[in-house]
Design an enzyme around this catalytic site. Structure first.
Site, short mmCIF file in Angstrom:
data_model
loop_
_atom_site.label_atom_id
_atom_site.label_comp_id
_atom_site.label_asym_id
_atom_site.label_seq_id
_atom_site.Cartn_x
_atom_site.Cartn_y
_atom_site.Cartn_z
N HIS A 170 0.82 -1.22 0.00
CA HIS A 170 0.00 0.00 0.00
C HIS A 170 0.85 1.27 0.00
O HIS A 170 0.41 2.34 -0.44
CB HIS A 170 -0.92 -0.01 1.23
CG HIS A 170 -2.22 0.72 1.03
ND1 HIS A 170 -2.30 1.94 0.41
CD2 HIS A 170 -3.49 0.40 1.37
CE1 HIS A 170 -3.56 2.35 0.39
NE2 HIS A 170 -4.30 1.43 0.96
N ASP A 376 -9.02 -6.03 -18.47
CA ASP A 376 -9.18 -7.07 -19.48
C ASP A 376 -7.81 -7.37 -20.09
O ASP A 376 -7.23 -6.54 -20.77
CB ASP A 376 -10.16 -6.60 -20.56
CG ASP A 376 -10.36 -7.62 -21.67
OD1 ASP A 376 -9.77 -8.73 -21.60
OD2 ASP A 376 -11.10 -7.31 -22.63
#
EC number: 2.3.1.-
Length: 432
Positions: A170, A376
């Site tokens: 993070h 994708d």
């Protein structure tokens, strides 16, 4: 239950391609004041499930169009544009001088294969028929997983589907930033020559107010919170939104509705004393509050959020109507611009980024608007995503989406102990 074997076929570092130019090998990139928050030096783990596309065939070893091979090659290219993800952390967070050295050492990448189809394991729905440990990448023994900015594992299934296990630190990026990087990998995997969004590192764009004296160290008490997941239909959410508008003349979001319900259900199930303060905390994106300094075309992928904490007494959260709890949350969200501006100007006495992990604090994370569900790699968008943002000292609710083609909101929680789980489940099921 089907006996499943996941075999890790290769594990190694993937460096930038083309390699980092020699002049940049020792480049050190400064982190922002938010990046350097000690609590952010942890791994965010998630599984991204991709079903077999109608035009894809079974996985065949040696096929350069295998998902693992395609994603590995695209990752190498993306690291050339995002060299920090191929670098290593240097300096000390506590001393305030942590940076990223662009060493070009690379991201950790694991290729794996499962001896079954995704259908054989129920599409990796809960309860998981393959453990997360088998599907998430792990570094070599003795290596601190938070020392490697990003790790991936692509597990291919006999049906042609695959699961991408992602582990990111993070410190380097918030949810939007991590999704931006993964989107870049996906664009290159689909054959794009140029990224649609150019990455922007410049951490000096983030406010850097005077550092406050450290408060008491946070408690990391283990609570034994149990997992529970449920899906709420779009119609149910829309009905509550309409009721809220009729009552208050204002709009509310899916996040507001879902967060209010979990907060109320948890408060009721736990049975806090009426006068006890209960809190809900979430990281609010602040890019829209920094439009004067951030690039107009986007691209900034560092941590750019503010921890919003909403507080009420347990009696109000437990006994008021759900619409009233939604309003409490919305009133808290409305304070974001003012509170962020005060922090940025140094006009605060308590560091809002110094989080506490007490039993009466519920952390909520919304994964539906980060960009992961639109990724994708060439085989379509993910069927569903499983975040593992859980630590046993944090009460957590994560908002996601149910597996396609279902519509609605998936609420994944780990926020009550076993003694309270049935009442919590009953409260949530009564809502849906």
């Amino acid at each position: 239950m089907v006996a499943v074997t996941v075999m890790r076929k290769s594990r190694n570092f993937v460096g930038p391609s083309p390699p980092t130019p020699p002049a940049e090998i020792t480049t050190t990139l400064e982190l922002s004041s938010i990046d350097r928050v000690p609590g952010l030096r942890h791994n965010v783990r998630s599984l991204h499930v991709f079903r077999r596309h109608k035009n894809s065939g079974p996985v065949v070893d040696g096929d350069s169009r295998r998902p693992a091979a395609v994603i590995r090659a695209a990752l190498a290219r993306a690291l050339a544009d995002y060299p920090a993800f191929a670098g290593r952390f240097v300096g000390s967070l506590l001393a305030g001088d942590a940076c990223v050295a662009c060493t070009g050492e690379g991201a950790w990448f694991v290729e794996a294969a499962a001896d079954c189809s995704l259908d054989d394991v129920n599409g990796l729905e809960y309860p998981l028929m393959i453990s997360e440990e088998e599907l998430l990448p792990a570094p070599e023994d003795g290596v601190d997983p938070t020392s490697i900015p990003v790790m991936m594992q692509v597990t291919e299934f006999t049906c042609g589907g695959f699961i991408l296990g992602l582990v990111a630190v993070h410190t380097l990026a918030d949810g939007l930033g991590a999704a931006q990087f993964i989107t870049a990998v996906a664009e290159l995997a689909r054959g794009m020559d140029k990224l649609r969004v150019a990455p922007v590192w410049d951490r000096s764009l983030i406010p850097n107010p005077p550092k406050l004296p450290p408060g008491p160290p946070p408690s990391f008490q283990s609570f034994g919170f149990q997992h529970f997941s449920t899906d709420v239909t779009s119609d149910r959410i829309a009905h509550v939104k309409a009721e809220y508008f009729q009552t208050f003349g204002q709009y509310c979001s899916t996040f507001d509705v879902a967060t209010a319900k979990v907060w109320q259900a948890r408060t009721r199930a736990v049975g806090y004393k009426p006068e006890i303060q209960v809190h809900v905390c979430f990281f609010a994106n602040t890019r829209h509050l920094l439009t004067q300094v951030l690039p107009k075309d986007g691209g900034y992928y560092g941590n750019c959020f503010y921890p919003v904490t909403v507080t009420a007494i347990a009696e109000d959260v437990a006994t008021k109507e759900l619409l009233d709890v939604i309003k409490i949350i919305r009133d808290g969200k409305a304070r974001l611009p003012m509170e962020f501006a005060k922090w940025a100007s140094g006009d605060v006495k308590v560091d809002p980024y110094a989080l506490t992990f007490e039993h009466n604090v519920l952390f909520v994370s919304d994964w539906t608007r980060l960009g992961f569900f639109e990724v994708d790699y060439g085989w379509g968008t993910p069927n569903h995503i499983i975040p593992f943002t859980y630590a046993d000292y944090m009460a957590v609710a994560v908002l996601g989406a149910p597996p396609m083609p279902k519509k609605g909101t998936r609420i994944m929680t780990q926020c009550v102990e076993n003694k309270c789980i049935k009442e919590f489940q009953d409260e949530m099921k009564a809502f849906i």
